[in-house]
Motif scaffolding. Structure first.
Motif, PDB file in Angstrom:
ATOM      1  N   CYS A  10      66.001  18.812  -3.150  1.00  0.00           N
ATOM      2  CA  CYS A  10      64.887  19.308  -2.337  1.00  0.00           C
ATOM      3  C   CYS A  10      64.603  18.330  -1.194  1.00  0.00           C
ATOM      4  CB  CYS A  10      63.650  19.469  -3.213  1.00  0.00           C
ATOM      5  SG  CYS A  10      62.175  19.913  -2.272  1.00  0.00           S
ATOM      6  N   CYS A  13      60.516  17.133  -1.928  1.00  0.00           N
ATOM      7  CA  CYS A  13      60.058  16.266  -3.029  1.00  0.00           C
ATOM      8  C   CYS A  13      61.200  15.470  -3.659  1.00  0.00           C
ATOM      9  CB  CYS A  13      59.343  17.089  -4.097  1.00  0.00           C
ATOM     10  SG  CYS A  13      60.462  18.058  -5.130  1.00  0.00           S
ATOM     11  N   CYS A  26      63.253  24.843  -3.969  1.00  0.00           N
ATOM     12  CA  CYS A  26      62.792  23.989  -5.057  1.00  0.00           C
ATOM     13  C   CYS A  26      61.558  24.628  -5.695  1.00  0.00           C
ATOM     14  CB  CYS A  26      62.445  22.621  -4.471  1.00  0.00           C
ATOM     15  SG  CYS A  26      61.756  21.465  -5.657  1.00  0.00           S
ATOM     16  N   CYS A  28      58.856  23.326  -5.841  1.00  0.00           N
ATOM     17  CA  CYS A  28      57.716  22.961  -4.976  1.00  0.00           C
ATOM     18  C   CYS A  28      57.675  23.817  -3.715  1.00  0.00           C
ATOM     19  CB  CYS A  28      57.773  21.480  -4.606  1.00  0.00           C
ATOM     20  SG  CYS A  28      58.875  21.102  -3.222  1.00  0.00           S
TER      21      CYS A  28
HETATM   22 ZN   LIG Z   1      60.722  20.095  -4.117  1.00  0.00          ZN
END
Ligand SMILES: [Zn+2]
Ligand SMILES: *Cc1c(COP(=O)(O)O)cnc(C)c1O
Length: 429
Positions: A10, A13, A26, A28
């Motif tokens: 990612c 993150c 991802c 996130c």
């Molecule tokens: Zn991420």
């Protein structure tokens, strides 16, 4: 699956995923990079290998993408879907360079790819990844060139292709290709950003493989523009790469390629990346100049339909590339795009409107003193001149007034009766 030490990571993150996991985002919400352990590779050996492959007559490695396969995708030969893409020319800018005030300007013409745009470089890699995942159907949202490319690569490899295009003008050359290559073409009521969001839902729900540039394998293939340009320059890096920016996948890819070559010790100096956006579709430019957080542009507008994108999926990767290279982001107006196009076309080179952001942007940066007149600059011409004949004819007939564009350098057709006298008059002799 893909046997390699590569993995997905990612960009937001840093979380990593197995390369064989089918995902585009991802947890996130960030987008993913393909990463590989470059410490296992020797830059000098790679360069020698790539030099040896240069000029191969046939086979997978005669492709201008798969020549660099060590940094593209670990796939067995029988999964690779290729049309011998790449191998595009690098032109001196000629009279267009004079106009821009640059004595060392070159153009890498990606419009010379099999379907007429750089999208083929990403697509050969993306379509091969689709084969590795055993996909039967692929899909994309497109302002035109991605769909033309995907439909072709799907056709040559026996996959079904589904295309989501925005309402309103999509350049005729591109729509024609998508239909001709047999893509199932769905025109939605909404703009590109709406189509992009819909296709992601569709792929998740219907188990279709997504081939937009959010797909990290597309980006891997597009890195080959950088590799091939540097090889054409005998690995002497230019001072600048000037790249039109829409969904921002291409600038991301070219930047990632530079980072990898640098890590491998192949690059002595780091060229600066200048991303050029249309003023009516400029979210990265706004961030860059106003130092504000990312915000999408609501109703993007530009005659350069290939970059008429308000919410580019790869903005984080593109920004990373610009920052890493010490580059910049610039915007150009509709008039600047079309005047640059007239100059590029009249220099005998020619490209579609979005591509001409390279010349318009290079000139603007030269005028502002950001690019020095003698610096070596490579502009990327992203698409072929024949993709959008309406824009060309409109400009040269000075009929783009409703878009606020004047035919400054128009070359109007002259109507005459079929007599020698009339020809004499027309030619002034
Ligand atoms: Zn991420
Ligand atoms: C796709 C495309 C662009 C924009 O590239 P991104 O990777 O989306 O920034 C520019 N010009 C042409 C001709 C294109 O097809």
């Amino acid at each position: 699956m893909i046997k390699t030490e590569s993995y997905l990571q990612c960009v937001r993150c840093g979380k990593t995923y197995d390369i064989g996991e089918l995902r585009y985002n991802c947890e996130c919400g960030g987008i993913l990079d393909v990463k590989r352990d470059l410490s296992k590779l020797d830059g000098g050996e790679l360069k020698a290998l790539w030099e040896k492959r240069w000029g191969m007559k046939r086979g997978i490695e005669s492709s201008g993408v798969w020549r660099y396969r060590e940094l593209i995708l670990d796939a067995p030969d029988d999964k690779i879907v290729t049309r011998q893409e790449g191998n595009t020319r690098l032109y001196p800018a000629g009279s267009a360079g004079k106009w821009a005030g640059l004595s060392n300007l070159y153009f890498k013409h990606e419009g010379e790819n099999p379907t007429g745009s750089f999208k083929d470089r990403g697509m050969t890699c993306g379509a091969s990844a689709a084969k590795l995942f055993n996909a039967k159907t692929v899909a994309c949202a497109s302002t035109g060139n991605t769909s033309a490319s995907m439909a072709s690569y799907a056709a040559v490899s026996g996959m079904k292709s589904v295309i989501f295009i925005p309402e309103g003008k999509i350049a005729y050359g591109k729509l024609a290709q998508a239909l001709a290559y047999g893509g199932i073409t769905l025109q939605i009521s909404g703009n590109f950003d709406d189509a992009m969001s819909l296709v992601q839902d569709v792929c998740r729900e219907l188990g279709i493989y997504l081939l937009n540039s959010i797909n990290p394998f597309r980006i891997e293939g597009q890195k080959a523009i950088t590799f091939e340009t540097l090889q054409q320059l005998d690995w002497e890096a230019p001072d600048w790469f000037v790249i039109p920016g829409g969904n921002l996948g291409n600038s991301s890819a070219m930047g990632k390629a530079l980072m990898e070559l640098h890590e491998l010790g192949i690059l002595s100096k780091i060229p600066k990346i200048a991303v050029i956006q249309a003023a009516g579709a400029n979210p990265l430019y706004r961030m860059w100049t106003q130092h504000t957080p990312y915000e999408a542009v609501k109703n993007p507008e530009t005659i350069a339909t290939a970059i008429k994108i308000g919410n580019p999926v790869s903005w984080e990767k593109s920004l990373r590339a610009v920052k890493w290279s010490g580059g910049t982001v610039e915007q150009v107006t509709e008039q600047e795009i079309m005047d640059a196009k007239a100059k590029l076309d009249a220099a005998g080179i020619g490209a579609e409107p979005a591509s001409c952001c390279s010349l318009a942007g290079a000139k603007k940066l030269a005028d502002a003193g950001i690019i020095r007149p003698d610096e070596k600059v490579v502009g990327i011409l992203t698409g072929n001149i024949l993709k959008d004949p309406d824009a060309v004819i409109g400009y040269h007939q000075d009929q783009l007034g409703k878009l606020g564009i004047r035919g400054t350098f128009a070359n109007r057709p002259v109507q005459i009766p079929p007599t020698l006298e009339a020809v004499r008059n027309a030619l002034g002799c």
